[in-house]
Design a protein around this motif. Structure first.
Motif, short mmCIF file in Angstrom:
data_model
loop_
_atom_site.label_atom_id
_atom_site.label_comp_id
_atom_site.label_asym_id
_atom_site.label_seq_id
_atom_site.Cartn_x
_atom_site.Cartn_y
_atom_site.Cartn_z
N ARG A 195 -5.73 7.88 15.86
CA ARG A 195 -5.69 6.93 16.41
C ARG A 195 -4.06 5.82 16.79
O ARG A 195 -4.78 5.32 17.41
N ALA A 237 -14.50 -4.89 18.18
CA ALA A 237 -15.62 -3.78 18.92
C ALA A 237 -15.01 -2.38 18.50
O ALA A 237 -15.40 -1.40 18.60
N LYS A 238 -13.71 -2.95 17.77
CA LYS A 238 -12.90 -1.57 17.36
C LYS A 238 -12.62 -0.13 18.75
O LYS A 238 -11.98 0.20 18.95
N GLN A 239 -12.59 -1.36 19.54
CA GLN A 239 -11.92 -0.27 20.64
C GLN A 239 -10.35 -1.01 21.13
O GLN A 239 -9.95 -1.66 22.22
N HIS A 258 -19.69 -6.49 22.18
CA HIS A 258 -20.55 -5.54 22.96
C HIS A 258 -21.13 -6.42 23.68
O HIS A 258 -20.91 -6.64 25.48
N SER A 291 -7.75 1.27 21.46
CA SER A 291 -6.41 0.97 23.05
C SER A 291 -7.29 0.58 23.87
O SER A 291 -5.59 -0.16 24.68
N ASN A 292 -7.86 -0.51 24.48
CA ASN A 292 -8.53 -1.59 25.20
C ASN A 292 -7.87 -2.92 24.89
O ASN A 292 -7.36 -3.00 25.89
N LYS A 302 -16.45 -9.44 31.35
CA LYS A 302 -15.73 -8.42 32.46
C LYS A 302 -16.33 -9.71 33.70
O LYS A 302 -15.85 -8.84 34.61
N LYS A 318 -11.30 -11.99 24.76
CA LYS A 318 -11.31 -10.47 25.55
C LYS A 318 -11.40 -9.18 24.22
O LYS A 318 -10.59 -8.61 23.57
N GLN A 343 -12.28 -7.08 21.58
CA GLN A 343 -12.15 -5.40 21.85
C GLN A 343 -12.17 -4.79 20.22
O GLN A 343 -12.14 -4.18 20.41
N VAL A 358 -3.02 4.35 20.23
CA VAL A 358 -3.36 3.04 20.56
C VAL A 358 -2.02 2.09 20.55
O VAL A 358 -1.20 1.53 21.37
#
Length: 683
Positions: free
Chosen positions: A339, A77-79, A43, A81-82, A50, A70, A74, A343
């Protein structure tokens, strides 16, 4: 004149000053800062990236490197979709780069996302692409990618392929003198051998590698060693030694504060206690996982824990607790499916947005060319600047208006997709859609490729014959050999085209969801099943006994579909379960509930391994894939029960043979109307 000055000032504001890209040393310093931030947390690294990516101080290749960071952060960080959105942007830029090896990052990280979401078939497909690009980089990356492919093979239960891949990777590491990587690869190979029940070889492998682990003080891998040795002792029913090894592993994981690994060790501990018949201690070990608020985000692992807990409670006669655990198991599976869908949806939307931007860029490029052509027609520099600025303003307004319209269109599309997504989640079809497509392509590829090769072979022979004819060197033997070769190739083409046609006919059987040619009527279920099984007695080479017991229930349903389901289950038992059985027996038990009837179909064959019991209804999944076995039979059964009989079917673990439970509504016509009404309400 004021308007011209104003427009010129506006142009200067709209276009930023040209930035100077960072040189090699400056960029390497920036990369070190990013790595330091990542050491704190993904994070923290994302927050710094950014601001950096909003700058224009980078070359296209430098920006690709930052986007790679990046996407990876992500993912960590288990993001998810991002990460998908970032990867779509990365791919768009990498395709324009002259450095083709940059595409490796796209396929490698995308495979990582799919692995985290338990979409291993997709992960394998993208790792195969990554492997192609790794050849443009270096041997370390190429062989590390092979190791990743081996882990996906293991997750897909393709154990022979996993073993070959890990052995190949270990051979490379031995020459490269990398003890840590060698130990990790050897541990993965041992896991594979344990899964193949080759316990002696796995034990020898682990006994040899533990010396290296202790020499280099790889404490985490020592815990993994204890865990694998415990699994071997468990399999060989040396429960006391297995418990000792598990506790040694758990102590190391606890000392290093590795929560996720502690949970996995406790899960193995619960399995050992259950095998010993000590359900109380097994439940206690499971509760330490389920009651932990910091438990890991691996939904598949959580689903397996709750499923095992449900079975444990059921075996102890605690039915209410068993039902509660099974509901949590189902909730975890649904959340995983949701989930996965989210995604994939994010990736689709990002790709649509990227394509939209490409169209806008092309449109703006055409406008710019037009403005340039018009500007050259004016002699007055001030007037030409004013006209160019005016065209830019008009074009900008048009582009913004177009973007808003397309944004609204995408918003409406998103609403429709969310409704469709809900329906897909309820039917649990989203997880097998990609497998279906890739499976059909895989099955059709071989006969089509063979036919193509044969046709090419005929063309080459015909070309050689023509050459000899023109050069007047053609002999009767050459002509006769051409005829023989052409006939053989022709037969090969005919055989493979026939094979494709047969496959397509089997693929058609998958489309049962909208079938309306199966009439429904009321009939006595038990009497019908008796008659149906009686007609199948002479269908097989071996003699198969039948027992139909339970309640006589009058149902309103489609007898032809029920008959086809029973026939397919019987054929499945014959082909997969009765190979080494002398007294083959099929037992069908019927139990009436309030609004439904439960049909339990059991055989005394070789049974279904618990590790694959949740995969057998997946299209193209078969333990005997090859020949005429496409792995579609049980998927057709699943679709028939789900969409034509409006019921459910599942494979139930049992001590001997295979067992299928079929839940059907007593009145399928009423269920069909309710299903249609619910489907229409979504639109």
């Amino acid at each position: 004149m004021r308007k011209i000055v104003f427009l010129f000032t506006l142009l200067l504001c709209l276009f930023p000053a040209i930035a100077t890209p960072l040189d090699k040393n400056e960029f390497e310093k920036l990369r070190n800062e990013i790595r330091d931030n990542y050491a704190q947390s993904p994070h923290t690294a994302l927050a710094s990236l950014k601001d950096q990516l909003s700058s224009d101080d980078f070359t296209p290749d430098q920006r690709l490197v930052l986007l790679n960071y990046k996407a990876w952060f992500q993912l960590e960080a288990k993001q998810f979709s991002n990460a998908m959105k970032t990867l779509v942007t990365y791919k768009h830029l990498a395709e324009k780069s002259t450095k083709q090896g940059l595409m490796y990052g796209y396929y490698n990280i995308l495979a990582g996302v799919y692995i985290k979401l338990d979409l291993h078939a997709l992960a394998l497909e993208h790792l195969a692409e990554a492997l192609k690009y790794s050849a443009l980089l270096n041997d370390d990356i190429k062989n590390q990618t092979l190791s990743n492919i081996g882990e996906v093979y293991f997750a897909l239960n393709m154990l022979d392929e996993a073993e070959q891949t890990f052995r190949r990777y270990i051979d490379y590491l031995d020459k490269a003198n990398k003890p840590l990587d060698t130990v990790i690869a050897t541990v993965n190979l041992a896991k594979t051998l344990i899964a193949k029940q080759q316990y002696s070889e796995a034990n020898t492998l682990l006994t040899d590698i533990v010396k290296v682990i202790e020499l280099h003080q790889f404490h985490y891998l020592l815990a993994e060693y204890y865990l694998l040795m415990a699994q071997i002792q468990h399999a060989e029913q040396h429960y006391s030694l297995a418990l000792t090894l598990i506790n040694q592993s758990l102590a190391i994981f606890t000392e290093q504060n590795l929560i996720i690994d502690q949970h996995k060790a406790r899960f193995e501990l619960a399995k050992i206690y259950a095998a010993m018949g000590d359900n109380e201690r097994a439940s206690l070990a499971l509760s330490q996982i389920t009651n932990d608020d910091t438990r890991n985000d691996d939904l598949l692992f959580i689903a397996n824990v709750y499923e095992f807990e449900s079975q444990l409670f059921e075996a102890s006669g605690l039915n209410k607790l068993a039902i509660a655990s099974f509901k949590k198991h189902s909730a975890a599976e649904k959340e995983l499916i949701k989930r996965q869908a989210d995604v994939n949806l994010a990736k689709a939307l990002a790709e649509a947005e990227t394509n939209e931007k490409e169209m806008q860029i092309a449109e703006l490029t055409r406008e710019k060319q037009l403005k340039t052509q018009r500007a050259t027609a004016f002699k007055n520099l001030a007037l030409s600047v004013a006209i160019s600025l005016l065209i830019i303003c008009i074009g900008s307004i048009f582009a913004i208006s177009n973007i808003l319209k397309r944004k609204q269109h995408l918003s409406n599309t998103l609403i429709k997709l969310e409704k469709t997504q809900t329906n897909l989640i309820e039917a649990q079809k989203i997880a097998s859609l990609t497998v279906l497509v890739s499976g059909m392509a895989h099955q059709l590829n071989t006969p089509i490729g063979t036919a193509t090769t044969a046709i090419t072979y005929i063309a080459e022979n015909l070309q050689q014959l023509e050459h000899k004819f023109k050069s007047k060197t053609l002999s009767a033997t050459d002509f006769h050999q051409f005829i023989v070769n052409a006939v053989e190739a022709q037969q090969l083409v005919i055989n493979n085209i026939s094979r494709v046609a047969d496959m397509i006919e089997q693929f058609k059987a998958l489309n049962v969801a909208n079938s309306t040619d199966k009439p429904m009527k009321s009939f006595e279920l038990k009497q019908f099943i008796n008659k149906r099984l009686e007609t199948l007695k002479d269908y097989f080479i071996i003699e198969i006994g039948y027992q139909v017991t339970g309640d006589e229930v009058t149902v309103t349903s489609s007898p032809s579909v029920i008959g086809d389901v029973l026939k397919t289950l019987l054929i499945n038992a014959y082909e997969h379960g009765f190979k080494n059985v002398d007294n083959a027996l099929i037992a069908v038990h019927i139990k009436q509930e309030r609004y439904s009837v439960i049909i339990t179909f059991t055989d005394n064959g070789s049974g279904i391994d618990n590790s694959i019991i949740h995969d057998i209804f997946t299209p193209f999944y078969s333990s005997n894939l090859g020949g005429n076995h496409l792995g579609l039979g049980l998927n057709v059964v699943f679709n028939a029960v789900k969409y034509q009989l409006f019921g459910n079917i599942s494979a139930v673990p049992c001590q001997y043979g295979a067992c299928f439970r079929i839940d059907l509504p007593i009145d399928a016509q009423l269920s069909a109307k309710e299903h249609t009404k619910a489907h229409q309400s979504l639109y």
